[in-house]
Scaffold this active site. Structure first.
Site, PDB file in Angstrom:
ATOM      1  CG  HIS A   1     -12.946  55.433 -66.598  1.00  0.00           C
ATOM      2  ND1 HIS A   1     -12.748  54.782 -68.041  1.00  0.00           N
ATOM      3  CD2 HIS A   1     -14.187  55.596 -66.606  1.00  0.00           C
ATOM      4  CE1 HIS A   1     -13.759  54.639 -68.360  1.00  0.00           C
ATOM      5  NE2 HIS A   1     -14.846  54.917 -67.555  1.00  0.00           N
TER       6      HIS A   1
ATOM      7  CG  ASP B   1      -9.866  52.197 -68.224  1.00  0.00           C
ATOM      8  OD1 ASP B   1     -10.240  53.037 -67.591  1.00  0.00           O
ATOM      9  OD2 ASP B   1     -10.247  50.834 -68.349  1.00  0.00           O
TER      10      ASP B   1
ATOM     11  CG  ASP C   1     -17.367  54.654 -70.602  1.00  0.00           C
ATOM     12  OD1 ASP C   1     -16.954  55.138 -69.486  1.00  0.00           O
ATOM     13  OD2 ASP C   1     -17.944  53.351 -70.887  1.00  0.00           O
TER      14      ASP C   1
ATOM     15  CD  GLU D   1     -15.199  52.494 -64.930  1.00  0.00           C
ATOM     16  OE1 GLU D   1     -16.211  52.529 -64.398  1.00  0.00           O
ATOM     17  OE2 GLU D   1     -14.918  52.287 -66.144  1.00  0.00           O
ATOM     18  CD  GLU D   2     -14.718  50.988 -69.471  1.00  0.00           C
ATOM     19  OE1 GLU D   2     -15.731  50.264 -69.124  1.00  0.00           O
ATOM     20  OE2 GLU D   2     -15.271  52.173 -69.856  1.00  0.00           O
TER      21      GLU D   2
ATOM     22  CG  ASP E   1     -17.949  56.868 -66.211  1.00  0.00           C
ATOM     23  OD1 ASP E   1     -18.013  57.062 -67.643  1.00  0.00           O
ATOM     24  OD2 ASP E   1     -17.521  56.279 -65.833  1.00  0.00           O
TER      25      ASP E   1
ATOM     26  CG  HIS F   1     -18.632  49.575 -72.968  1.00  0.00           C
ATOM     27  ND1 HIS F   1     -18.507  48.417 -72.143  1.00  0.00           N
ATOM     28  CD2 HIS F   1     -18.031  50.552 -72.534  1.00  0.00           C
ATOM     29  CE1 HIS F   1     -18.165  48.976 -70.813  1.00  0.00           C
ATOM     30  NE2 HIS F   1     -17.742  50.385 -71.129  1.00  0.00           N
TER      31      HIS F   1
END
Length: 412
Positions: free
Chosen positions: A80, A82, A143, A177-178, A200, A383
């Site tokens: 992903h 994002d 990520d 995705e997040e 991932d 994150h």
């Protein structure tokens, strides 16, 4: 193009692709397409003619087969684009700690941000490696831009080496995705894959064939309003009711900060409201359906108990399914994990099969008919401003992708 996976990664993290869960558009932010357009340009530059970005922010591309075998499965590799809304991804300034020799890593723009050796046990496996961090003011975006860079690097290698035998390979880069919307608009018929892998995962060598099962919960509260100067015996404050529900959630069990391994949790993620109306949002996570049901029942009991103190107010609990444990699907295709473990070994690592305390695009896609395990990308502390990844782990992931493509051809 002669870029390394590190070159690609540094280029991609400079593009802000943060998704927005409050947006109603797809993708949720147009800036995700900035990275998508760059990836399409790079894919076309290495000779992948059908690479394109669709209106919803998905990148599709095909690496043609180099084998004459007619029955090689079509394999997709997915990451992903994002980054998480939890921490700023604008103006990322990556730092490279070359030849890491252990100890804490102090991030230069904010000395209060320290990647502590004692708190990040994976650092013990990184001695001598080159570690990429931020300056401490943003997340890094490993990520999942590490996964994006690894797929791009493997694609460039395979295109440059047509002597390597493999079947048709598909590339899919997804937005959002997040925020749980990464596969809302994906076109599986156009993708045309038999099996797929997300790149991932965290620790180098890991293959993940299991995720949480996930539900979302929304509690809607209607209180009783009155002028605060004349409110005695009249007001039943909706925000205070929501706070009382949060206060009664388990503190020593069943919360993210007190669980690990295969333990699930209830987790409040948002509260909004006024005196008369309030909304409390939570997520429910467990590896089993029974565990989800137990936690939903616990939440309902808490709501019922709190509302006894507010007889003139109401509260409704609505639970919606988000995704389910992909192991239910993957157990019907054991060769996917077997082949991935063998590819990891060929890449020079010892494979470890683990479960994800979270979800991936592959969770939902597995139940949409495309079985989808998750392979390590090397990202850590995602994150957060302490996020990091090593060059060597990304290179090992590239090797794993290449070997996995070869293994499917060999065993067809």
């Amino acid at each position: 193009m002669t870029d390394t996976v590190l070159d690609r990664f540094l280029r991609y993290v400079a593009i802000d692709t943060q998704s927005d869960g409050n947006s109603l558009t797809q993708p949720s932010t147009e800036k995700q397409k900035d990275l998508g357009r760059l990836l399409v340009d790079e894919l076309q530059a290495i000779g992948i003619a059908d690479a394109h970005l669709d209106e919803h922010g998905y990148v599709y591309a095909t690496i043609p087969a180099t084998t004459n075998k007619p029955n090689v499965p079509v394999i997709c590799f997915c990451s992903h684009m994002d980054t998480s809304p939890d921490c700023s991804g604008e103006g990322v300034k990556p730092q490279i700690v070359k030849n890491y020799q252990g100890g804490d890593i102090v991030l230069p723009a904010d000395p209060n941000q320290v990647i502590r050796f004692a708190e990040h046990p994976a650092l013990a496996q990184q001695i001598g490696n080159d570690i990429i961090t931020t300056d401490g003011t943003t997340l890094l975006g490993a990520d999942n831009k590490a996964g994006v860079a690894e797929i791009m690097d493997a694609a460039a290698f395979l295109i440059a080496h047509p002597e390597i035998k493999h079947g048709t390979l598909k590339i899919l880069f997804t937005p959002d995705e997040e925020i749980g919307r990464g596969v809302d608009k994906v076109d599986l018929a156009k993708l045309g894959a038999d099996f797929a892998y997300t790149m991932d995962g965290e620790t180098a060598g890991n293959i993940e064939d299991e995720t949480f099962s996930a539900d979302g919960a929304v509690i809607t509260i209607t209180g009783v309003s009155a002028h605060p100067g004349f409110a005695k015996g009249k007001i039943e404050h909706a925000i205070k009711i929501a706070a009382a529900i949060v206060e009664r959630l388990p503190k020593h069990t069943c919360s993210p900060e007190t669980t690990e391994g295969r333990e699930g949790f209830l987790h409040p993620i948002g509260i909004t409201g006024t005196l008369e109306h309030a909304t409390l949002s939570l997520i429910i996570r467990d590896f089993t359906e029974a565990g989800l049901q137990e936690k939903a029942a616990l939440l309902q009991r808490i709501v019922d108990e709190v509302m006894r103190d507010y007889p003139r107010s109401t509260a409704t609990l609505e639970i919606k399914q988000q995704y389910r444990n992909m192991k239910q699907v993957l157990d019907r295709h054991p060769e996917l994990v077997t082949n991935a473990r063998d590819a990891i070994r060929r890449a020079g690592l010892e494979p470890v099969t683990t479960a994800i305390r979270g979800g991936t695009d592959g969770s939902r896609l597995s139940f949409m008919g495309l079985p989808f395990p998750n392979i390590f990308a090397g990202e850590h502390a995602f994150h957060s401003r302490l996020e990091w990844v090593s060059r060597q782990d990304m290179e090992a992931s590239v090797r794993t992708i290449v070997h996995l493509a070869m293994i499917f051809e060999e065993r067809a």
